[in-house]
Design a protein around this motif. Structure first.
Motif, mmCIF file in Angstrom:
data_model
loop_
_atom_site.group_PDB
_atom_site.id
_atom_site.type_symbol
_atom_site.label_atom_id
_atom_site.label_comp_id
_atom_site.label_asym_id
_atom_site.label_seq_id
_atom_site.Cartn_x
_atom_site.Cartn_y
_atom_site.Cartn_z
ATOM 1 N N ILE A 123 1.395 64.035 78.764
ATOM 2 C CA ILE A 123 1.026 65.437 78.583
ATOM 3 C C ILE A 123 -0.488 65.523 78.458
ATOM 4 N N SER A 124 -0.993 66.681 78.772
ATOM 5 C CA SER A 124 -2.405 66.976 78.605
ATOM 6 C C SER A 124 -2.529 67.884 77.378
ATOM 7 N N GLN A 135 -7.286 65.490 75.573
ATOM 8 C CA GLN A 135 -6.685 64.174 75.439
ATOM 9 C C GLN A 135 -5.440 64.097 76.315
ATOM 10 N N THR A 136 -5.217 62.948 76.942
ATOM 11 C CA THR A 136 -3.981 62.690 77.668
ATOM 12 C C THR A 136 -3.126 61.802 76.783
ATOM 13 N N LEU A 137 -1.894 62.246 76.519
ATOM 14 C CA LEU A 137 -1.002 61.495 75.643
ATOM 15 C C LEU A 137 0.189 60.981 76.427
ATOM 16 N N PHE A 144 -0.195 61.306 67.825
ATOM 17 C CA PHE A 144 -1.622 61.562 67.977
ATOM 18 C C PHE A 144 -2.029 62.449 66.806
ATOM 19 N N ARG A 145 -3.106 62.076 66.130
ATOM 20 C CA ARG A 145 -3.577 62.867 64.980
ATOM 21 C C ARG A 145 -5.016 63.316 65.217
ATOM 22 N N ASP A 160 0.480 70.575 77.794
ATOM 23 C CA ASP A 160 1.174 70.820 79.060
ATOM 24 C C ASP A 160 1.600 69.490 79.670
ATOM 25 N N GLY A 161 2.847 69.447 80.145
ATOM 26 C CA GLY A 161 3.346 68.254 80.809
ATOM 27 C C GLY A 161 2.626 68.033 82.122
ATOM 28 N N MET A 162 2.323 66.776 82.403
ATOM 29 C CA MET A 162 1.708 66.424 83.687
ATOM 30 C C MET A 162 2.830 66.270 84.711
ATOM 31 N N PRO A 163 2.521 66.315 86.006
ATOM 32 C CA PRO A 163 3.565 66.232 87.034
ATOM 33 C C PRO A 163 4.507 65.045 86.817
#
Length: 178
Positions: A123-124, A135-137, A144-145, A160-163
């Motif tokens: 996700i972005s 951040q990209t998680l 993530f904190r 937002d979910g990445m493709p």
């Protein structure tokens, strides 16, 4: 003359009129039947008397439920209470739906944001603050904190979910301990 009036009053509908009446009646029955039958779809009523609620037919619904429970456990939001003086807000969404929050924060106070994604892909995450965070998680269940300090402008948090990403994403925002 009486014969003519009597003949007009007892005259049968024309064949075309009769056909239209039959067609309209059949259409009405079809519509009523279609609207009241239990298709098991999302509009089916689970509270209809004598009907049992069906389990989800889509395997992803069960997977999302399982992943959602995992996110809630990681963030400790399953039993969180508004009476907790440090708790601000929390949420859980499908990765494909993303999440967007503009929490009501007190200017000058510090907060802790925790975000967890469980599933596949990435996700972005973007946090609109004085110094924006992007951040990209990975959707690997790792938390993530981010420490936040509220300024005069509203803080906006977007995930937002990445493709190709699937799963569940959750967030929790708490006041920082002082």
């Amino acid at each position: 003359m009486a014969l003519l009036v009597d003949e007009l009053m007892t005259k049968q509908p024309r064949p075309l009129g009769r056909s239209l009446i039959l067609c309209a009646s059949a259409l009405s029955v079809a519509l009523v039947t279609g609207c009241t039958s239990d298709s098991g779809g999302p509009s089916a009523s689970a509270s209809s008397p004598g009907q049992q609620q069906k389990s989800p037919s889509n395997g992803s619904d069960l997977t999302d439920e399982k992943l959602g429970k995992q996110v809630e456990k990681t963030l400790d939001t399953a039993e969180v209470s508004d009476s907790d003086p440090l708790f601000v807000e929390a949420g859980l969404e499908r990765v494909g739906d993303g999440f967007h929050s503009v929490p009501d924060l007190t200017r000058g106070h510090s907060y802790k944001l925790s975000v967890v994604c469980v599933g596949k892909g990435k996700i972005s995450l973007s946090i609109a603050v004085k110094n924006p965070v992007r951040q990209t998680l990975d959707c690997d269940g790792v938390t993530f904190r981010q420490h936040l300090t509220s300024s005069a402008a509203a803080i906006k948090i977007d995930g937002d979910g990445m493709p190709g990403a699937t799963g569940m994403v959750g967030w929790r925002l708490d006041k920082a301990d002082k």
